[in-house]
Design a protein around this motif. Sequence first.
Motif, PDB file in Angstrom:
ATOM      1  N   SER A   2       0.837  -1.189   0.000  1.00  0.00           N
ATOM      2  CA  SER A   2       0.000   0.000   0.000  1.00  0.00           C
ATOM      3  C   SER A   2       0.878   1.247   0.000  1.00  0.00           C
ATOM      4  CB  SER A   2      -0.863   0.029   1.254  1.00  0.00           C
ATOM      5  OG  SER A   2      -1.522  -1.197   1.403  1.00  0.00           O
ATOM      6  N   ARG A 415      -5.001   6.687  -1.003  1.00  0.00           N
ATOM      7  CA  ARG A 415      -4.320   5.475  -0.566  1.00  0.00           C
ATOM      8  C   ARG A 415      -4.553   4.419  -1.627  1.00  0.00           C
ATOM      9  NH1 ARG A 415      -3.476   3.080   5.097  1.00  0.00           N
ATOM     10  NH2 ARG A 415      -2.998   0.947   4.608  1.00  0.00           N
ATOM     11  N   GLU A 417      -4.363   0.622  -2.291  1.00  0.00           N
ATOM     12  CA  GLU A 417      -4.209  -0.667  -1.607  1.00  0.00           C
ATOM     13  C   GLU A 417      -3.823  -1.709  -2.629  1.00  0.00           C
ATOM     14  OE1 GLU A 417      -4.437  -1.227   1.531  1.00  0.00           O
ATOM     15  OE2 GLU A 417      -5.617   0.421   2.354  1.00  0.00           O
ATOM     16  N   ARG A 421      -4.517  -5.176   4.527  1.00  0.00           N
ATOM     17  CA  ARG A 421      -3.860  -4.546   5.676  1.00  0.00           C
ATOM     18  C   ARG A 421      -3.712  -5.534   6.802  1.00  0.00           C
ATOM     19  NH1 ARG A 421      -6.525   0.902   7.713  1.00  0.00           N
ATOM     20  NH2 ARG A 421      -4.846   0.971   9.220  1.00  0.00           N
TER      21      ARG A 421
END
Length: 421
Positions: A2, A415, A417, A421
Amino acid sequence: MSQLTITGGRALRGEVTVQGAKNSVLPILAATLLARGPVELLGCPRLRDVDASVRILRHLGCDARWEGSSLVVDTAGLNRCEISDILMREMRSSAIFLGAILARCGQADLSYPGGCELGPRPIDLHLSGLRDLGAEIREEGGVLRCRAPRLMGRELILSMPSVGATENLMLAACGAEGTTVISNAAREPEIVDLQMFLNACGAKVQGAGSSSVTVEGGRTFHGCTYACMPDRIVASTYLCALASAGGSVRLLGARERHLATVTAALREAGCAIASDEGGLTAVCRQRLRAVRAVRTAPYPGFPTDAQAVLMAALLRSRGTTVFEENIFENRYRHVDELTRMGARIRVSGRTAVVTGVETLHGAPVRCTDLRGGAALCVAALGAEGETQVSEICHIDRGYEDIARDLRALGADIVRVETEER
Ligand code: UD1
């Protein structure tokens, strides 16, 4: 991996609610082990370090579940008093569980917390304080075997006001017989928050916020509902973001008394900051000025955790600012990354000298640690063009969603990705 993509040069405008404080919620999560009923933590920030604490609590047999933005912990099922090496390494502050497990179970087996990107982070003060309370601690192949069938309250004098040691000893002292006085205690607002949480569960702790904390042990703890304090370092980060990009923002929930040294430096640099019951309003319309030397020190001094973000805000200031880092050895790792954006910084030992430049430019940069990563975002907001910030897992340890918050303040940040996460 990320990453964050930030396009700088756009003034900020907007408002955001400051998340709950990481450094307050982590010791409170350890302290839930003392409570004999469910604890509801309102507005608990969803962070990597909080996830790591939840994993430790579950490993110990406790129930921890999210209900919206609240985390509910019930420690009734506690059936273990050891924490595996893998869990201990996930988070630096896992050592704080030691005092709580000892207070609840009379014994604890855990390994040293993981090595740290900020330099050595010993826990000798934690261990010697626990020994003074009567714990027997042996080290066997990296595992700390702690036995304390009976902890006895007494005066403990810390050779330096360590935040973690103060918290660990407060928790252990809750399980000791008699009164413990911790002298030369850390005075951080998060210690006050821990005291308030413990007292809400039935403890009798006094003096947090001063350098002498008194704990009357041997009391029974019940559950409670508690809202932890707003994060003063996240608030400082967003003020520095404003100082870097210019504009006008409102930080809901931020408490100026917790970050007075940071707001003083930003005012000296040329920002206007007003404080009221609901939070802080900050305006910055001109090029900043350099400020007097910034020396990090235990609270109420300038926080080491805000050093990197203030440095990032001052990269385009007029003049030269000297930073002196007095808490951690290795806290200038963001400097090389800032230099890639055109910053002029010279580091020598614990000193960094920042000479303001006219412009910064976007660049691919890499987070080296939590606050250093936030500093890259702050600098990128004031830079021309696009910056890609990689290895943002460091930022995720302490910021719930920095991209969401900065977007709410008008920043151009996304952000990307590319993995879970
Ligand atoms: C806490 C904060 C961290 C912050 C730091 C200083 C949490 C979860 N983390 O970390 O964000 O940067 O306070 O404000 O609250 N020391 C020893 N022996 C010990 C303990 C500490 O030598 O047993 C030294 C450390 O190496 C460091 C200094 O004391 O140089 C301060 O550390 P401490 O106040 O304990 O910081 P932490 O609790 O680890």
